[in-house]
Write a protein that holds these residues in place. Sequence first.
Motif, mmCIF file in Angstrom:
data_model
loop_
_atom_site.group_PDB
_atom_site.id
_atom_site.type_symbol
_atom_site.label_atom_id
_atom_site.label_comp_id
_atom_site.label_asym_id
_atom_site.label_seq_id
_atom_site.Cartn_x
_atom_site.Cartn_y
_atom_site.Cartn_z
ATOM 1 N N GLN A 192 0.825 -1.207 0.000
ATOM 2 C CA GLN A 192 0.000 0.000 0.000
ATOM 3 C C GLN A 192 0.862 1.261 0.000
ATOM 4 O OE1 GLN A 192 -2.944 0.018 3.128
ATOM 5 N NE2 GLN A 192 -4.030 -1.750 2.293
ATOM 6 N N ILE A 193 1.973 1.224 0.723
ATOM 7 C CA ILE A 193 2.873 2.386 0.763
ATOM 8 C C ILE A 193 3.495 2.604 -0.614
ATOM 9 C CG2 ILE A 193 4.995 3.323 1.771
ATOM 10 C CD1 ILE A 193 4.234 1.614 4.323
ATOM 11 N N GLY A 194 3.952 1.541 -1.230
ATOM 12 C CA GLY A 194 4.553 1.638 -2.557
ATOM 13 C C GLY A 194 3.566 2.146 -3.597
ATOM 14 N N GLU A 195 2.309 1.699 -3.504
ATOM 15 C CA GLU A 195 1.282 2.165 -4.428
ATOM 16 C C GLU A 195 1.061 3.670 -4.264
ATOM 17 O OE1 GLU A 195 -3.491 1.554 -4.955
ATOM 18 O OE2 GLU A 195 -2.289 -0.227 -4.513
ATOM 19 N N MET A 196 1.002 4.135 -3.013
ATOM 20 C CA MET A 196 0.804 5.561 -2.763
ATOM 21 C C MET A 196 1.971 6.376 -3.324
ATOM 22 S SD MET A 196 0.656 7.597 0.867
ATOM 23 C CE MET A 196 2.354 7.073 1.209
ATOM 24 N N ILE A 197 3.197 5.944 -3.044
ATOM 25 C CA ILE A 197 4.370 6.669 -3.533
ATOM 26 C C ILE A 197 4.406 6.662 -5.060
ATOM 27 C CG2 ILE A 197 6.901 6.678 -3.602
ATOM 28 C CD1 ILE A 197 6.785 5.716 -0.641
ATOM 29 N N GLY A 198 4.056 5.540 -5.665
ATOM 30 C CA GLY A 198 3.995 5.466 -7.124
ATOM 31 C C GLY A 198 2.993 6.450 -7.702
ATOM 32 N N GLN A 199 1.832 6.599 -7.041
ATOM 33 C CA GLN A 199 0.828 7.556 -7.499
ATOM 34 C C GLN A 199 1.324 8.993 -7.321
ATOM 35 O OE1 GLN A 199 -2.647 6.404 -5.268
ATOM 36 N NE2 GLN A 199 -3.118 4.712 -6.641
ATOM 37 N N MET A 200 2.052 9.243 -6.228
ATOM 38 C CA MET A 200 2.634 10.581 -6.022
ATOM 39 C C MET A 200 3.635 10.896 -7.134
ATOM 40 S SD MET A 200 3.300 10.650 -1.926
ATOM 41 C CE MET A 200 2.019 11.170 -0.787
ATOM 42 N N MET A 201 4.441 9.920 -7.480
ATOM 43 C CA MET A 201 5.419 10.118 -8.554
ATOM 44 C C MET A 201 4.712 10.352 -9.892
ATOM 45 S SD MET A 201 8.334 10.197 -7.139
ATOM 46 C CE MET A 201 9.570 9.984 -8.410
ATOM 47 N N ALA A 202 3.634 9.607 -10.141
ATOM 48 C CA ALA A 202 2.884 9.793 -11.386
ATOM 49 C C ALA A 202 2.254 11.184 -11.433
ATOM 50 C CB ALA A 202 1.813 8.708 -11.524
ATOM 51 N N ALA A 243 -1.694 23.603 2.470
ATOM 52 C CA ALA A 243 -1.067 23.725 1.144
ATOM 53 C C ALA A 243 -0.795 22.355 0.539
ATOM 54 C CB ALA A 243 0.226 24.530 1.247
ATOM 55 N N GLU A 244 -0.366 21.404 1.360
ATOM 56 C CA GLU A 244 -0.117 20.055 0.838
ATOM 57 C C GLU A 244 -1.429 19.431 0.358
ATOM 58 O OE1 GLU A 244 1.857 15.726 1.797
ATOM 59 O OE2 GLU A 244 1.845 17.204 3.410
ATOM 60 N N ASP A 245 -2.498 19.593 1.139
ATOM 61 C CA ASP A 245 -3.801 19.059 0.728
ATOM 62 C C ASP A 245 -4.236 19.666 -0.593
ATOM 63 O OD1 ASP A 245 -3.988 17.482 3.009
ATOM 64 O OD2 ASP A 245 -5.279 18.886 4.090
ATOM 65 N N ALA A 246 -4.073 20.965 -0.752
ATOM 66 C CA ALA A 246 -4.454 21.640 -2.000
ATOM 67 C C ALA A 246 -3.631 21.102 -3.175
ATOM 68 C CB ALA A 246 -4.277 23.153 -1.858
ATOM 69 N N PHE A 247 -2.347 20.848 -2.939
ATOM 70 C CA PHE A 247 -1.474 20.350 -4.012
ATOM 71 C C PHE A 247 -1.932 18.965 -4.481
ATOM 72 C CE2 PHE A 247 2.293 17.982 -5.446
ATOM 73 C CZ PHE A 247 2.688 18.775 -6.508
ATOM 74 N N TRP A 248 -2.143 18.034 -3.537
ATOM 75 C CA TRP A 248 -2.494 16.664 -3.919
ATOM 76 C C TRP A 248 -3.944 16.548 -4.363
ATOM 77 C CZ3 TRP A 248 1.556 14.319 -5.233
ATOM 78 C CH2 TRP A 248 2.714 14.293 -4.472
ATOM 79 N N GLY A 249 -4.813 17.341 -3.802
ATOM 80 C CA GLY A 249 -6.229 17.309 -4.183
ATOM 81 C C GLY A 249 -6.991 16.155 -3.557
ATOM 82 N N LYS A 250 -8.274 16.179 -3.780
ATOM 83 C CA LYS A 250 -9.175 15.141 -3.252
ATOM 84 C C LYS A 250 -9.152 13.921 -4.146
ATOM 85 C CE LYS A 250 -11.193 17.511 0.117
ATOM 86 N NZ LYS A 250 -11.080 17.138 1.484
ATOM 87 N N ALA A 251 -9.595 12.833 -3.572
ATOM 88 C CA ALA A 251 -9.667 11.570 -4.327
ATOM 89 C C ALA A 251 -10.695 11.659 -5.444
ATOM 90 C CB ALA A 251 -10.021 10.423 -3.398
#
Length: 131
Positions: free
Chosen positions: A49-59, A123-131
Motif C-alpha cells: 500500500q505504501i509503494g502504491e501511494m508513492i507510485g501515485q505521487m510520482m505519477a 497547502a499540501e492538501d491543496a497540491f495533492w487534491g481530493k480523491a
Amino acid sequence: MTALTTVVNYLTALDKGDMPTAFSAFAEDVKWHQPGNNKFSGLKIGAGQIGEMIGQMMADTQGSFTLAPNGNLMVNGNLVACPVRFSGKKADGSQMDMTGIDLFEVVDGKIQTVWLFSDDQTAEDAFWGKA
C-alpha cells in the motif's frame, strides 16, 4: 541493529532510488500514517500500500516528487524523528516545496510505524487534491 541505523539505511536507499532496499527496512505489517485531507491521506498498511501511494505521487508529479532529510536525526529509544524537505511539480504548473517531520518507530530492527507531519498541511492538501 539500532533504530537510528535502521532509519539511516532506509533513507540512504530512498535517496539512491533503491526502493527494494528501502522497503526491506519495513516490518511486514508496517503502518504508515499519511496526514491531511487529500487523496493520499490515511493509514496505509504494508509495503504494498505504501509503494502504491508513492507510485501515485510520482505519477502525479511526473517523477519530480522528492523527499530528503533536512537536519539532524533525533532519537528517543526506538523512535527516530527526521526533519525532511519534500517537493514536487505537476503538469499544470502547481508546485509544492515544504518541510515536515517523519517519525519512525523501529521494532526489532524494522520500521514498524511511520507518522508524517507537514509544515503546511493546508497547502499540501491543496497540491495533492481530493480523491
